[in-house]
Design an enzyme around this catalytic site. Structure first.
Site, PDB file in Angstrom:
ATOM      1  N   LYS A 211       0.741  -1.142   0.007  1.00  0.00           N
ATOM      2  CA  LYS A 211       0.123  -0.044  -0.087  1.00  0.00           C
ATOM      3  C   LYS A 211       0.921   1.321   0.026  1.00  0.00           C
ATOM      4  O   LYS A 211       0.622   2.049  -0.834  1.00  0.00           O
ATOM      5  CB  LYS A 211      -0.895   0.061   1.263  1.00  0.00           C
ATOM      6  CG  LYS A 211      -1.945   1.217   1.404  1.00  0.00           C
ATOM      7  CD  LYS A 211      -2.774   1.188   2.579  1.00  0.00           C
ATOM      8  CE  LYS A 211      -3.593   2.320   2.894  1.00  0.00           C
ATOM      9  NZ  LYS A 211      -4.487   2.120   3.894  1.00  0.00           N
ATOM     10  N   ARG A 274      -5.502  -4.215   5.976  1.00  0.00           N
ATOM     11  CA  ARG A 274      -6.012  -5.472   6.116  1.00  0.00           C
ATOM     12  C   ARG A 274      -7.326  -5.632   5.579  1.00  0.00           C
ATOM     13  O   ARG A 274      -8.045  -6.843   6.005  1.00  0.00           O
ATOM     14  CB  ARG A 274      -6.066  -5.839   7.903  1.00  0.00           C
ATOM     15  CG  ARG A 274      -6.732  -4.652   8.735  1.00  0.00           C
ATOM     16  CD  ARG A 274      -6.204  -4.882  10.093  1.00  0.00           C
ATOM     17  NE  ARG A 274      -6.704  -3.544  10.737  1.00  0.00           N
ATOM     18  CZ  ARG A 274      -6.013  -2.330  10.889  1.00  0.00           C
ATOM     19  NH1 ARG A 274      -4.911  -2.310  10.404  1.00  0.00           N
ATOM     20  NH2 ARG A 274      -6.655  -1.544  11.790  1.00  0.00           N
ATOM     21  N   HIS A 390      -6.186 -33.404  17.875  1.00  0.00           N
ATOM     22  CA  HIS A 390      -5.178 -34.119  18.128  1.00  0.00           C
ATOM     23  C   HIS A 390      -4.028 -33.315  18.697  1.00  0.00           C
ATOM     24  O   HIS A 390      -2.713 -33.965  18.913  1.00  0.00           O
ATOM     25  CB  HIS A 390      -4.610 -35.201  16.931  1.00  0.00           C
ATOM     26  CG  HIS A 390      -5.473 -35.887  16.607  1.00  0.00           C
ATOM     27  ND1 HIS A 390      -6.020 -37.155  17.033  1.00  0.00           N
ATOM     28  CD2 HIS A 390      -6.788 -35.803  15.439  1.00  0.00           C
ATOM     29  CE1 HIS A 390      -7.009 -37.873  16.472  1.00  0.00           C
ATOM     30  NE2 HIS A 390      -7.578 -36.882  15.606  1.00  0.00           N
TER      31      HIS A 390
END
Ligand SMILES: O=P(O)(O)OC[C@H]1O[C@H](O)[C@H](O)[C@@H](O)[C@@H]1O
Length: 550
Positions: A211, A274, A390
């Protein structure tokens, strides 16, 4: 409502009422809440576009939701929303409008900033991007030696990386599989090295996304990429035009870098980093999925924008999700929020949301600069759910912390999954549904005993349950659905910032580290004494130099 005239959040009667209600709710368990209201499962659902939202497993009652909506009214969330959509400069610390919603507005919309309709500019850039993307995809755009482009390397960081990198992964099954895409962000030279080591410079296009076009990581990587290209091609500066394009708001800096501004795709200061991947920052993604799919994605964003802009409080989904986060932060002391997608393609989704949410609402002063004494943005975290099961789900199920979580899943596997793998989808989704059930309802000591578990293990095998989750379910992960999901989270973050009264669109907190890094670098390379370096950091710098044999 003017921020300055606002009553402090925790002094509002609506806030006090919520506090009292929380006390009354006490330890009420989801088991009880479901037993008390047979309609609960169907009642606490909502629909926006293709997204089916189930919040029945949240620790709320009708009264909670009513009180939360009253808080939203008292803090004038919709007033600020309307000001955003009108193009008012609601990013007050930077004196900027906040108009990412204009990036996906239809061609005939009129949205003015300082008296100028910005929609024609948006569509002019989209058209220019589309024409360029088609030329690359068709092989018409050739490199310096006349060979078509086979590899696209996006160089950017933060908002100029996370969006396109995430969306490329999400929409992989829609991408042109004949092209290779890489995303380089880290100033660690290893990132660029690994990205280009197996690429032929003659077939490689660099998309430099920034930007400001002053971000040191990006300019450093782009400079190294240019060296790699020119060395590889044994060519001079004239080769750059065919292999480098820029996505930026800063034409001067782009030209200074040596990229022809004809090869620059523009966006504007009213697009936050963002919030930018549906601007020119999405060029790499557009090359990957094609302009048509890109526009479908924009339509998905726009659909949720319109929902947020027009739906009444009772059915406004971003409002609902924002309010739930406020509820847990303020009244359950929840410090974090987990986002757990049950899709391999959403592997970078949470990393993207981290910037969106934490850079927007990680603030501790209100819009007038007064310290806040209520919780603001949560720590956002998570990875695809099955892997998490897990690993860290143990803590969510049986740890001591309150961790509200969003579960995101899809009824259909992606369209190009080989038939032999399609069967695995039900197993994936069985886990998806099982986990939110286990989190909500747990397993009582009596249920554990009934399984014949020895008494000394009963406590260990008990699941308290009552862990709040929202389920977001859609038929299929399409470009439009991705746009809908991102817009949903953008507006959720907006709602929370509005209630907490923080400026969700600045990011001053990233500045200090940047300034210090610039000062420290000469100390590392040349041993220059850095003024104001603290004792700990000075010792660490000395150790670093010693380890590097300097
Ligand atoms: O796009 P750029 O100007 O290079 O900025 C890249 C990123 O760096 C900054 O430090 C900000 O924290 C981010 O909001 C921004 O997205």
């Amino acid at each position: 409502m003017n921020a300055a005239s606002r009553t402090r959040l925790n002094q509002l009667p609506e806030w006090t009422a919520l506090g009292k209600h929380r006390e009354q709710l006490g330890d009420a368990h989801l088991r009880e809440l479901f037993a008390a209201d047979p309609q609960r499962a169907g009642k606490y659902t909502a629909q926006v576009g293709d997204l089916h939202i189930d919040h029945s497993k949240q620790l709320v009652t009708d009264e909670t939701l009513e009180l939360l909506r009253e808080l939203a009214a008292a803090t004038d969330v919709f007033g600020l929303r309307d000001a955003m959509f009108r193009g008012e400069k609601i990013n007050t610390t930077e004196d900027r409008a906040v108009l990412h919603t204009a990036l996906r507005a239809p061609r005939d919309a009129v949205i003015e900033v300082d008296g100028e309709n910005v929609v024609p500019k948006v569509h002019a850039v989209l058209d220019k991007m589309s024409a360029f993307a088609e030329r690359v995809r068709s092989g018409e755009w050739t490199g310096h030696t006349g060979r078509p482009i086979k590899n696209v390397v996006n160089i950017g960081i933060g908002g100029s990386d996370l969006g396109p990198a995430m969306a490329y992964e999400v929409l992989r099954s829609y991408t042109d599989r004949n092209l290779t895409f890489r995303f380089v962000s880290n100033v660690d030279g290893a990132d660029l090295h690994e990205a280009v080591r197996d690429l032929d410079p003659a077939e490689t296009l660099f998309v430099v996304a920034s930007k400001t076009f002053t971000t040191i990581e990006t300019i450093t990587n782009a400079t190294s990429a240019r060296n790699w290209l020119l060395t590889g091609l044994q060519a001079g500066q004239e080769a750059v035009a065919k292999h480098f394009v820029a996505l930026s708001t800063n034409a001067g800096k782009v030209a200074e870098f040596g990229i022809d501004t004809a090869n620059m795709f523009e966006f504007w200061d009213w697009v936050g980093g963002r919030y930018s991947y549906d601007s020119a920052i999405g060029l790499s993604l557009m090359i990957a999925i094609g302009p048509e799919r890109f526009r479908e994605m924009l339509d998905g964003f726009h659909l949720v924008d319109e929902h947020f802009r027009t739906a009444p409080p009772e059915s406004n989904v971003p409002l609902l999700l924002g309010l739930l986060g406020v509820w847990y932060g303020a009244f359950f002391d929840a410090q974090s929020h987990a986002v757990l997608p049950y899709s391999h393609y959403l592997s970078k989704f949470t990393a993207y949301l981290q910037q969106l949410d934490m850079e927007s609402n990680g603030k501790s002063v209100d819009r007038d600069g007064n310290p806040v004494d209520w919780q603001t943005g949560p720590v956002v975290w998570g990875t695809p759910g099955t892997n998490g099961q897990h690993a860290y789900y143990q803590l969510i199920h049986q740890g001591t912390k309150v961790i509200p979580a969003d579960f995101i899943g899809f009824a259909e596997p992606v369209a190009d999954l080989p038939p032999g793998l399609v069967g695995q989808h039900d197993l994936l989704m069985a886990n998806f549904f099982a986990q939110t059930q286990a989190l909500a309802f747990g397993k009582t000591p009596d249920e554990v005993r009934a399984e014949g578990v020895p008494e000394e293990l009963v406590a260990h095998k008990t699941f308290r349950g009552n862990h709040p989750t929202t389920t977001i379910l859609a038929a299929e992960l399409t470009p439009s659905v991705l746009g809908q999901l991102i817009a949903l989270y953008e507006h959720k973050v907006f709602v929370q910032g509005a209630i907490w009264n923080v400026d969700s669109f600045d990011q001053w907190g990233v500045e200090l580290g940047k300034v210090l890094a610039k000062r420290v670098e000469p100390a590392l390379t040349d041993g220059v004494e850095v003024e104001g370096l603290d004792a700990s950091s000075r010792a660490l710098v000395a150790k670093y130099r010693e380890l590097r044999g300097r």
